[in-house]
Motif scaffolding. Sequence first.
Motif, PDB file in Angstrom:
ATOM      1  N   ASN A 121      -3.453  -5.903   7.493  1.00  0.00           N
ATOM      2  CA  ASN A 121      -3.599  -5.380   6.136  1.00  0.00           C
ATOM      3  C   ASN A 121      -2.793  -4.093   6.030  1.00  0.00           C
ATOM      4  O   ASN A 121      -3.039  -3.138   6.778  1.00  0.00           O
ATOM      5  CB  ASN A 121      -5.065  -5.092   5.808  1.00  0.00           C
ATOM      6  N   TYR A 122      -1.848  -4.073   5.099  1.00  0.00           N
ATOM      7  CA  TYR A 122      -0.983  -2.911   4.943  1.00  0.00           C
ATOM      8  C   TYR A 122      -1.080  -2.398   3.514  1.00  0.00           C
ATOM      9  O   TYR A 122      -0.813  -3.143   2.559  1.00  0.00           O
ATOM     10  CB  TYR A 122       0.458  -3.261   5.275  1.00  0.00           C
ATOM     11  N   THR A 123      -1.449  -1.130   3.371  1.00  0.00           N
ATOM     12  CA  THR A 123      -1.509  -0.498   2.052  1.00  0.00           C
ATOM     13  C   THR A 123      -0.144   0.103   1.764  1.00  0.00           C
ATOM     14  O   THR A 123       0.221   1.148   2.326  1.00  0.00           O
ATOM     15  CB  THR A 123      -2.602   0.577   2.002  1.00  0.00           C
ATOM     16  N   ILE A 124       0.628  -0.563   0.919  1.00  0.00           N
ATOM     17  CA  ILE A 124       1.987  -0.117   0.609  1.00  0.00           C
ATOM     18  C   ILE A 124       1.947   1.204  -0.129  1.00  0.00           C
ATOM     19  O   ILE A 124       2.675   2.147   0.195  1.00  0.00           O
ATOM     20  CB  ILE A 124       2.724  -1.190  -0.217  1.00  0.00           C
ATOM     21  N   ASN A 125       1.113   1.294  -1.135  1.00  0.00           N
ATOM     22  CA  ASN A 125       0.856   2.548  -1.841  1.00  0.00           C
ATOM     23  C   ASN A 125      -0.539   2.457  -2.432  1.00  0.00           C
ATOM     24  O   ASN A 125      -1.269   1.499  -2.156  1.00  0.00           O
ATOM     25  CB  ASN A 125       1.929   2.822  -2.912  1.00  0.00           C
ATOM     26  N   GLU A 126      -0.909   3.434  -3.252  1.00  0.00           N
ATOM     27  CA  GLU A 126      -2.280   3.460  -3.751  1.00  0.00           C
ATOM     28  C   GLU A 126      -2.596   2.306  -4.689  1.00  0.00           C
ATOM     29  O   GLU A 126      -3.763   2.028  -4.965  1.00  0.00           O
ATOM     30  CB  GLU A 126      -2.531   4.781  -4.466  1.00  0.00           C
ATOM     31  N   LYS A 127      -1.563   1.571  -5.139  1.00  0.00           N
ATOM     32  CA  LYS A 127      -1.793   0.470  -6.072  1.00  0.00           C
ATOM     33  C   LYS A 127      -1.465  -0.904  -5.490  1.00  0.00           C
ATOM     34  O   LYS A 127      -1.838  -1.921  -6.072  1.00  0.00           O
ATOM     35  CB  LYS A 127      -0.967   0.685  -7.346  1.00  0.00           C
ATOM     36  N   THR A 128      -0.769  -0.957  -4.381  1.00  0.00           N
ATOM     37  CA  THR A 128      -0.306  -2.239  -3.849  1.00  0.00           C
ATOM     38  C   THR A 128      -0.708  -2.391  -2.388  1.00  0.00           C
ATOM     39  O   THR A 128      -0.523  -1.475  -1.587  1.00  0.00           O
ATOM     40  CB  THR A 128       1.231  -2.358  -3.964  1.00  0.00           C
ATOM     41  N   SER A 129      -1.260  -3.540  -2.053  1.00  0.00           N
ATOM     42  CA  SER A 129      -1.636  -3.828  -0.664  1.00  0.00           C
ATOM     43  C   SER A 129      -1.150  -5.217  -0.276  1.00  0.00           C
ATOM     44  O   SER A 129      -1.011  -6.105  -1.119  1.00  0.00           O
ATOM     45  CB  SER A 129      -3.154  -3.731  -0.488  1.00  0.00           C
ATOM     46  N   LEU A 130      -0.898  -5.392   1.007  1.00  0.00           N
ATOM     47  CA  LEU A 130      -0.359  -6.644   1.548  1.00  0.00           C
ATOM     48  C   LEU A 130      -1.194  -7.075   2.742  1.00  0.00           C
ATOM     49  O   LEU A 130      -1.589  -6.243   3.565  1.00  0.00           O
ATOM     50  CB  LEU A 130       1.103  -6.434   1.972  1.00  0.00           C
ATOM     51  N   GLN A 131      -1.472  -8.370   2.825  1.00  0.00           N
ATOM     52  CA  GLN A 131      -2.183  -8.913   3.983  1.00  0.00           C
ATOM     53  C   GLN A 131      -1.434 -10.136   4.490  1.00  0.00           C
ATOM     54  O   GLN A 131      -1.204 -11.093   3.751  1.00  0.00           O
ATOM     55  CB  GLN A 131      -3.613  -9.302   3.624  1.00  0.00           C
ATOM     56  N   LEU A 132      -1.036 -10.108   5.764  1.00  0.00           N
ATOM     57  CA  LEU A 132      -0.335 -11.212   6.407  1.00  0.00           C
ATOM     58  C   LEU A 132      -1.173 -11.707   7.574  1.00  0.00           C
ATOM     59  O   LEU A 132      -1.732 -10.910   8.336  1.00  0.00           O
ATOM     60  CB  LEU A 132       1.041 -10.773   6.902  1.00  0.00           C
TER      61      LEU A 132
END
Length: 815
Positions: free
Chosen positions: A501-512
């Motif tokens: 789980n990677y929080t790209i910024n305060e509004k966008t997150s990514l889970q691979l």
Amino acid sequence: MKNAIKGFKRLNLFALLACIAHCSYGQNSIGGQVQDDLGQPLSFANVLLLKASDSTLAKGTITEENGQFLLENIAQGQYMVTVSMIGFKPTATVEFNFDGSTKIMLPAIMLSEGIELDEVVVTSKKNLYVQKIDRMVINVASSIISSGSSVLEVLERSPGVIIDRQNSAISLVGKSGVVVMINGKQSYMPASSLVQLLQGMSSDNIDTIELITTPPANFDAEGNAGFINIVLKTRTDIGLNGSYSLSAGVGNGSTTSDNIDFNYRKNKINIFGNYSFLRNAQGQLLELDRNFINVNDIPVNVSTIANSDPVQRNHSIRSGLDYQASEKTVIGLLLWANDNKWTMDSVNESRETEGDVQSSFVELLNTERNQLEHFGSNINIKHDFKEEGFFSFDLDYLKYNIENPTIYTNSFFDGNNNFLREELTNSDKATPINIFVGKADYSNQISDKVKLKTGLKAAFNDFDNDVVVGTFAGQDFIEDPDLTNISNLKERILAAYSSLNYTINEKTSLQLGLRYEHTDSELISDKQGKVVDRTFGELFPTAYISHKVNDTLNFNFSYVRRITRPTFNDMAPFVIFLDPHTFFAGNPAVQPAISNALKFDINHRSTILSAQYSVENGTISTFQSRFDEENERLIFGADNLDRTKIFSLTLGLPITFANWWKMQNNLTYLNTKIENTFDDELLNFKQNTFNFNSTQSFTMAKNLSSEINVNYNSPTITSLFGTGVLEEIFSINIGVQKKFGDKWGTLAFKVNDLFDSVKWTVVRDIPQQNLNTTNTFDLFNRTFLLTYSNSFGNSKLKSARERSTGAEEEKKRVN
């Protein structure tokens, strides 16, 4: 600072001070102090942190002797705080935003003296449906109609879910291959037994049902349609507490569903348990109509009517213990058992017509018992080694014993209804299953933006299936060699997964995520030897991205790859007769199916719009029909279809007309395309389907409310029925509920299927297979049900520290 306060008077004094405090501390917690009118601190006041969106409880505590309180480990979101205490008027703050990464101290909260009350209780009602990034959550306790129902009945009213009771199968968003979990643990039982188990579970013991159509990597890759996770209620109060419910109903027969649960929590030990009982005796009607051309090119019609009087009786017990070995380590033991017995007496009449002349008539008297005895155990150890980091280990043992003896008395008549002979047929099936499962999971917050999850799992299945079918000639029992079989299935599944789980910024997150599963399956038959010997490994990637535009709008996108393995019953030989020439049977040649799915969600406040597209190769049709022309037998059984493509649109639209009138609407559109090859000819089947599900809630007076549920499903094709079309279904359910206060409980009255309109009609017309059938299953009845429920024991909140090691741990362990 005074000038700043004056400038923001109209906006909100509280919000400004919260913002100032927000910049001064460094932990994800919310604190403050409760005072009386004179500014003196109030100790032991109840403090509740509520989510602003739906007023559901996020955290709770009581104030210390100095009136101060601290709510720790709070996630980002919009909140409000309510405070109550005996002898004082309850109060609430305005809504405020918390970013989840700092510590804020609220301005002093003042309580004014009021009428002396025994106790102030703050209650709230959750939204019926809540959409998350990978699942839809149904808050069962928020529905009046769900009270006193079985879990199976709640699922039947859920958006996108179809329950085929006759064939004991479940589909989700037009796809079969649904995996059912209870508290995050997979059931592993045959589909027929699973449906029977869900029918025996009381909804009064259910907290939520999660429809997970795009499961993350830490879930098994099994199940094209996804998962249905049934989350049981847990209690976080100190001391002894619990609840019970009693239901009685009548329709085309009688029904009752009763339930009691308890929880005892003291110091480091929490003991909990539940017992439920169900008895349902509702008549059923089946009408089967089949047309084909015989070997003499004469059109033949076979019409069968089955009047059944089934009785289902289920006992279910569940008990567990959690021990807080240290501040960060919990050891849990869970034991459960079920005894589900289904018996039926049925009169089946079958008429065969050649051309326009009746050629034969058969009366089949059927006495059947289908009994599932199940025992399960789980040992769990979980250790939190730092904030957002943990290691857990689970060890499960599951044992099932299924018995299905059936006696058929067949009376044969000629075309003029002259008696010819009587034939006694016996069918018996004994199926013991043993399953061992071991699982380890590790989660760690590597940095503020990166979270890692990884784990291992091993499952070992041992399945025996002993089927005996034959007829009596005098006193001699003559086995049918084609239908009698002893088989054994051994299966081993080893899996490993990792997700980031990677929080790209305060509004966008990514889970691979990536999961690997290796499967060894071996099915041995006493007649055919080794009929299945499969060894294969597959990779299953998952990807999720979530973007928050603002506090009311966010987007989610996901991709998942899944596998659907044949169930034990799909492969193992068995037989259930509807008439001498129509029956259900297993198919050991069924292969696993692989699917790929894309999903996109838009969430605006409580409105949900979801689009999904999936392609599955080798789709397993659970009850595909095939016609044996040589013996003129119609056989229902599992088989692979070439390919299934499904595009779906789902809209969840809540509407609030007034404070006393709220509506939740769910609309689903399905475009289904099925490809299948028969005799080297590619056949295509297409269908557009619309589903409308609406629940309206009314507050008619203080402590008096009502609910109406409307469900419509247009004609549809699903992999559940293969190439068959399920005709339209319409139902209305109504309910009214009266609360008599904390001591006297709640009384609910409801009517299921108000117009007695629910009948399943499945039509197949495939000239290439010499097959034309129309089968109607009237398995549902208008039922009037009365339910009384109440709670007992202590219901006061614990301190914040005790709550974080009790209920929070249980919630985490669900995943």
